[in-house]
Design a protein around this motif. Sequence first.
Motif, short mmCIF file in Angstrom:
data_model
loop_
_atom_site.label_atom_id
_atom_site.label_comp_id
_atom_site.label_asym_id
_atom_site.label_seq_id
_atom_site.Cartn_x
_atom_site.Cartn_y
_atom_site.Cartn_z
N TYR A 34 -7.34 21.03 -3.00
CA TYR A 34 -7.63 22.42 -3.32
C TYR A 34 -8.74 22.50 -4.38
N PRO A 35 -9.47 23.60 -4.43
CA PRO A 35 -10.55 23.73 -5.42
C PRO A 35 -10.00 23.68 -6.85
N PRO A 36 -10.69 23.03 -7.77
CA PRO A 36 -10.22 22.93 -9.15
C PRO A 36 -10.60 24.16 -9.98
N ARG A 37 -10.08 25.29 -9.58
CA ARG A 37 -10.38 26.58 -10.26
C ARG A 37 -9.23 27.53 -10.00
N LEU A 38 -9.24 28.67 -10.72
CA LEU A 38 -8.26 29.71 -10.46
C LEU A 38 -8.39 30.23 -9.03
N PRO A 39 -7.32 30.58 -8.35
CA PRO A 39 -5.93 30.58 -8.81
C PRO A 39 -5.22 29.25 -8.62
N PHE A 40 -5.92 28.24 -8.14
CA PHE A 40 -5.29 26.96 -7.81
C PHE A 40 -4.97 26.14 -9.06
N LEU A 41 -5.75 26.32 -10.11
CA LEU A 41 -5.60 25.53 -11.32
C LEU A 41 -6.03 26.37 -12.51
N SER A 42 -5.20 26.37 -13.55
CA SER A 42 -5.52 27.12 -14.77
C SER A 42 -5.72 26.16 -15.93
N ALA A 43 -6.35 26.65 -16.99
CA ALA A 43 -6.52 25.85 -18.19
C ALA A 43 -5.17 25.47 -18.78
N GLU A 44 -4.22 26.40 -18.76
CA GLU A 44 -2.89 26.11 -19.30
C GLU A 44 -2.18 25.04 -18.47
N GLY A 45 -2.39 25.05 -17.16
CA GLY A 45 -1.81 24.01 -16.32
C GLY A 45 -2.32 22.63 -16.69
N LEU A 46 -3.62 22.51 -16.91
CA LEU A 46 -4.19 21.23 -17.33
C LEU A 46 -3.66 20.81 -18.69
N GLU A 47 -3.50 21.75 -19.58
CA GLU A 47 -2.98 21.44 -20.91
C GLU A 47 -1.56 20.88 -20.81
N ASN A 48 -0.73 21.48 -19.97
CA ASN A 48 0.64 21.00 -19.82
C ASN A 48 0.68 19.59 -19.27
N ILE A 49 -0.21 19.28 -18.33
CA ILE A 49 -0.28 17.92 -17.79
C ILE A 49 -0.69 16.94 -18.88
#
Length: 315
Positions: free
Chosen positions: A163-178
Motif C-alpha cells: 500500500y502507498p506509504p501515506r494517509l490514509p494507509f499510514l500516519s505519522a503516529e502509526g510510525l511513531e508507535n512502531i
Amino acid sequence: MDSTAPFSSLSAQSPGQWQQAPLLFQHRLHTDPRLSKSAIAGLIGRYPREKYSIVHMGEQGANGKRVWREGEFGGLDGERVLDAIEQGRLWLNLRDGHEFDPFLGEVLGGLFAEAGALAAPMSSYDHRLGVLVSSPGAQVYYHADLPGQGLLQLHGRKRIYIYPPRLPFLSAEGLENIALSQLEVGLGYRPEFDSEAAVFDLEPGQGLFWPLNSPHRIENHDSLNISMTLEYWTQEIRRSHMINMANGILRRWFGHAPRSRQLAGPSFYAKAALQSLWRRGGGLNSLRRAARPIDFRLDPERPGRIVDLGDGPRM
C-alpha cells in the motif's frame, strides 16, 4: 550451479525504481541446495534463542484485533520445528542469518552489490538478512517496517499486498508507535484499502523491494513458505527513524503533538538527543517486553500445536 553467476536480475537502476514503486525481480537462490528445505531445517536447529521469533497466529480477539503470541521451540530439533510449522498456524523469523551462515552472508553482500546499493546515490549500509518460515494459509497482518525492505521467495507461494506509504494507509503516529514498541503490526487496516494496493503472487525465484515504510500484508497459499527478508539503512532512513522515536516520546509521555519531521537543523538535533537518552534509559526494551511476552512452546507430541508455558515446564 555456476558460483560466478549473479544471484539476481537486480541492477544499478533498481534502487531508484523501488523507491518510487514496488519492484519485482528474479533470482536463482531457490535452486541452490544450500537453501533447500533440509538445509533450512539444519539452520533452524543451530539457531540461538535470542535471534529467532516464533509466532502463533491466534484467532480474532476483542474489538476485531488479531491476537499474535510469541513462543519458543521447546527443545525440538530443526526437522521437527519445520514439521510443526507445516502443520500449524505459525511464523518463524530467523533474524540476522548472515551472522550464522557464511553462504547467507555471501548472498546478502552479493544482492546489494548487484543492486548498486553500496555507494552513491544509494549508499546503504547495515544490511541484514533474515529467513522466514511460515505455515500454509498463514497471514502477516497489515503492518509497516522502519528500515528499507525486500523479500525473496524460496519455497511455496504467497500473495503480498503493498500500500502507498501515506494517509490514509499510514500516519505519522502509526510510525511513531512502531518505532517505540519495535512491533510492526498494529496499524489500522480497512478492506477498502485494497483498491489501491499493488498485489503480487510471489513464486519461488521471485523477489520484491518496495518504497520505504509502505504498509503491506501477506497471505500464504496452500503450502509451506520459506522466504528471505532483506533490510537496509541509509542516512536519511536513520534520521527518519530517530524522528519517529522522538516524536512518539513527545506524543506519548509529554502530551505534545509534534508538527515537525525535519531531518536537519536545531529541531532535529534536539530530538536526536531526546531519543538517544530514552533508549539508553531502557525504555525501548521495556516496551518491547510488554508488547509481546514469550508465553508458549511447540508441542512435542502434536506437530503444529502449542503448549502454554503456564500449562507445563518451560523447555
